[in-house]
Design an enzyme around this catalytic site. Structure first.
Site, PDB file in Angstrom:
ATOM      1  N   HIS A  44       0.819  -1.217   0.000  1.00 36.52           N
ATOM      2  CA  HIS A  44       0.000   0.000   0.000  1.00 36.52           C
ATOM      3  C   HIS A  44       0.855   1.271   0.000  1.00 36.52           C
ATOM      4  CE1 HIS A  44      -3.620   2.196   0.135  1.00 36.52           C
ATOM      5  NE2 HIS A  44      -4.348   1.335   0.827  1.00 36.52           N
ATOM      6  N   ASP A  90      -2.506   1.870  -4.269  1.00 31.81           N
ATOM      7  CA  ASP A  90      -3.723   2.067  -3.490  1.00 31.81           C
ATOM      8  C   ASP A  90      -4.761   1.002  -3.858  1.00 31.81           C
ATOM      9  OD1 ASP A  90      -2.678   4.269  -2.197  1.00 31.81           O
ATOM     10  OD2 ASP A  90      -3.341   5.649  -3.784  1.00 31.81           O
TER      11      ASP A  90
END
Lengths: 321, 427
Positions: free
Chosen positions: B400, B404
């Protein structure tokens, strides 16, 4: 692209540069007729003042050119056979090559020293040499050895714009060989080697007529040994970087040049490779050059001069597993 | 003067190696050619031999990482020399082989030993080409053991390349270090009886370190889902029926790699690495395909890499994956075979994993990994009807820090589209 013979490409370069710069003139024995057709027809266009015949004296040709060059002209001293430059050795090697330096850089001697080289015409030991090594050995002289029509034109135009003495050697056996010559204006810079054919197993560094032999042999070996052919095009300045890059790829080297083997061009190139790329070599370098003898007359010359068979044998020896 | 035992350079990308096991003890007498040290690079093992007879002095202990060229041990010619060496405080030394940047300059100034040159004791000079000599030096190979195939028996480049490959593939080089039960079976520790103790060594240690480090450095999370494989199953059965014509048996793994490449091309951020302050998007798509090797206590995991997988046809992918898998299982992978991956596929379906999900751990410094389960018949709803369809489960872990949720979802959706409508792969 249009194809014209090597000697016509040379003739075209003279015509274009003489039209461009009226300080250029040609001086030599029988240049108005043009023994090899390199200067044929130019007298009609530019007149006898700029295409000037001399008595049979190379000393006159070289001496007059040297004097004129110091007075702002850009002469072409045509020795017909390069072998006869030796008659004017004082003018060429002691004066033309050195006077820019002797005069502390204040004097420029822009001369093209123009001569036909090479064997294969059965014209005996005084008309068949490739006297490159002596010229290359002499500091102060540039040395151009074109192998095809396109290079012959582009390099001669560069020579005619160079402010230094440039020795330009063109080969007898290449005169009629057609080659690609671009339309319109172009020049080829000095000191830039040309990879005439890419390959991965063996690098053949060849000069002048030997380039054509090397390309023919490379073609013959296709599928068996992948040969890269590199043509330095000018020996001074000399593009060792392109050669080193090729050697790093192949690790195996053949050098082919028509000058005498002893103290010849091949030896100098081989040594430079050893100095710059020793750790890339996978086999001893092979040299192909003329035997250490005067070029024999008539049919005997084939036993002195290097040819495709010698290049083939050298490639096979160097690629031997 | 003592001979060096040093870390050889075995691959272009090799920077360092783990000292797995000293096969001889401090001070022990060794003969020339004895295997004194087992090292491990990435996921390949290599045996370092003694270059000369003498007495071993260990400078760098087991389970330590050492850079290429580092001298990790010395071989003293005499017992007196050994005693003198043992008294010297240990210092970091390197051979003349290229030293990775960051190595102390002072260390490079150490005198070179004869280790990388033709052995002095040999009376006959070894014929070897300059490039072969340089390669042998970097691999710290004793050239007297290499058979030359050039003119007059000269050792040429090919001979060194072959010798490196042969040594790497020698069976004994890949026998795992003997498992010593340091805690005997039956012993009780904190109310628990010991069944077996397996030292954390070699591949096992490498996996442990890689996986733990990955979880430490990255922000990993996993998306899971199902893909209807009806069309792919049909197509793949067609491929299998045509195996003779195609020349290779196309597997689901091959098809997955092919589809992943296409999905990556449309979503380039998946094919990236966070390195220091930059996110680097890789131009090359190099897919690691995880392979389980060994059994029981000796089991491990190797991830050979299919380079430029996006530029290869399904048949080429299939051939290459099969070849790499075979090399992995027989321990013949070289360091370069497992380097340079940009994305990893771990197909648990290939080892019989059923309908299920997991949280695969990213193979650093990549940004994502895809685990796939087996294809199993499940009841699903299509146009208001419950029907039976072959369903593939997938678990897609991504970092992450780089990717995203939305781009991750776009990637998996794209992958599902390609596999559910394989005609899309022709586009």
């Amino acid at each position: 692209m249009r194809q014209i013979p090597y000697v016509m490409a040379i003739n075209e370069a003279f015509a274009e540069e003489m039209a461009r710069n009226d300080k250029i003139f040609i001086i030599g024995e029988d240049v108005q007729a043009g023994t090899f057709r390199a200067t044929t027809g130019l007298v009609k266009r530019f007149g006898p003042d700029r295409v000037m015949d001399t008595p049979l004296s190379e000393t006159v040709v070289a001496g007059a050119a040297l004097g004129a060059s110091m007075c702002g002209y850009h002469p072409v001293a045509d020795f017909m056979f390069a072998d006869f430059m030796w008659c004017a050795a004082d003018e060429i090697f002691l004066k033309t090559a050195k006077w820019h330096f002797i005069h502390g850089g204040k004097v420029q001697v822009p001369i093209v020293l123009f001569g036909n080289i090479g064997g294969g015409a059965r014209v005996g030991p005084e008309h068949s040499q490739c006297p490159e090594s002596v010229v290359w050995h002499t500091p102060g002289l540039k040395l151009v050895v074109p192998s095809c029509a396109g290079d012959a034109k582009g390099l001669l135009k560069t020579a005619l714009r160079d402010p230094n003495p440039v020795v330009y050697f063109y080969h007898k056996r290449l005169l009629g060989l057609p080659g690609d010559v671009p339309d319109g204006e172009y020049t080829i810079p000095f000191g830039v080697a040309d990879v005439k054919k890419e390959g991965k197993d063996v690098t053949v560094i060849a000069t002048s007529y030997m380039v054509q032999h090397a390309l023919a042999v490379a073609k013959e070996l296709e599928g068996k040994i992948s040969v890269e052919v590199v043509d330095p095009r000018t020996l001074e300045p000399f593009d060792i970087d392109t050669i080193v890059k090729s050697v790093q790829k192949t690790g195996r080297v053949v050098i082919a040049d028509e000058d005498t083997k002893r103290c010849g061009v091949t030896g100098e190139i081989a040594m430079q490779i050893m100095e710059k790329a020793f750790d890339s070599l996978d086999a001893p370098i092979q040299r192909v050059a003329a035997a250490n003898l005067p070029i024999a007359g008539g049919y005997m010359e084939q036993y002195v001069l290097p040819g495709p068979k010698d290049i083939l044998a050298a490639i096979e020896a160097v690629a031997k597993k | 003067m003592a001979e060096y035992v040093a870390i050889p350079k075995l691959g272009m990308a090799m920077m360092d190696a783990m000292l797995v096991e000293w096969r001889h003890k401090e001070g022990e007498q060794v003969n020339k050619g004895d295997i004194v040290l087992l090292i491990e690079t990435e996921k390949t093992k290599w045996e370092v031999e003694a270059n000369a007879p003498g007495f071993l002095h260990i400078l760098v202990p087991e389970d330590t990482k050492a850079n290429v060229g580092r001298v990790v041990g010395l071989i003293a010619q005499t017992k007196d020399e050994l005693a003198a060496l043992q008294k010297e405080p240990p210092k970091e030394m390197y051979t003349t082989a290229p030293v990775p940047s960051g190595a102390p300059q002072e260390a490079m100034a150490q005198p070179a030993s004869a280790v990388t040159q033709a052995p002095a004791q040999s009376t006959e000079r070894v014929k070897i080409s300059p490039v072969a000599r340089k390669m042998a030096e970097e691999a710290m190979m004793d050239i007297t053991t290499v058979r030359g195939t050039g003119p007059d028996g000269r050792i040429v480049r090919e001979d060194i390349e072959r010798a490196i490959t042969e040594k790497a593939t020698r069976k004994e080089a890949f026998k795992p270090a003997p498992i010593a039960a340091t805690t005997p079976s039956g012993q009780v520790i904190d109310f628990k009886r010991v069944k077996q103790t397996i030292p954390l060594k070699s591949t096992r240690r490498a996996i442990a370190e890689h996986m733990h480090r990955s979880l430490q450095v990255a922000a990993q999370l996993t998306n899971m889902g199902e893909i209807d494989m009806s069309e792919i199953v049909r197509i793949r059965e067609g491929f299998v029926a045509q195996e003779k014509t195609i020349g290779v048996r196309i597997s689901y793994t091959d098809i997955l790699v092919c589809a992943i490449c296409k999905a990556i091309k449309a979503n380039p951020v998946i094919n990236s690495s966070l390195i220091e302050n930059n996110i680097i998007l890789w131009e090359d798509i190099n897919i690691g395909v995880a392979v389980a090797v060994g059994e029981g206590a000796e089991s491990g995991l190797i991830v050979p890499v299919v380079r430029n997988a996006d530029k290869k046809s399904l048949v080429e992918l299939s051939q290459e994956i099969k070849a790499l898998t075979e090399k992995a299982r027989t321990g013949k992978l070289l360091p370069d075979d497992v380097s340079g991956g940009t994305f990893t596929l771990t197909n648990l379906g290939a080892v019989g994993g059923g309908y299920g999900f997991g949280t695969p751990i990213i193979n650093q410094p990549q940004a994502a990994i895809l685990a796939s389960g087996a294809i199993s018949d499940r009841a699903v709803v299509r146009s208001g009807q419950i029907v039976i369809r072959p369903i593939l489960t997938y678990s897609f872990t991504y970092d992450h820090r780089v990717i995203d949720g939305a781009p991750a979802a776009r990637f998996t959706m794209h992958l599902a589209q390609l596999l559910e409508n394989p005609a899309m792969m022709l586009l």
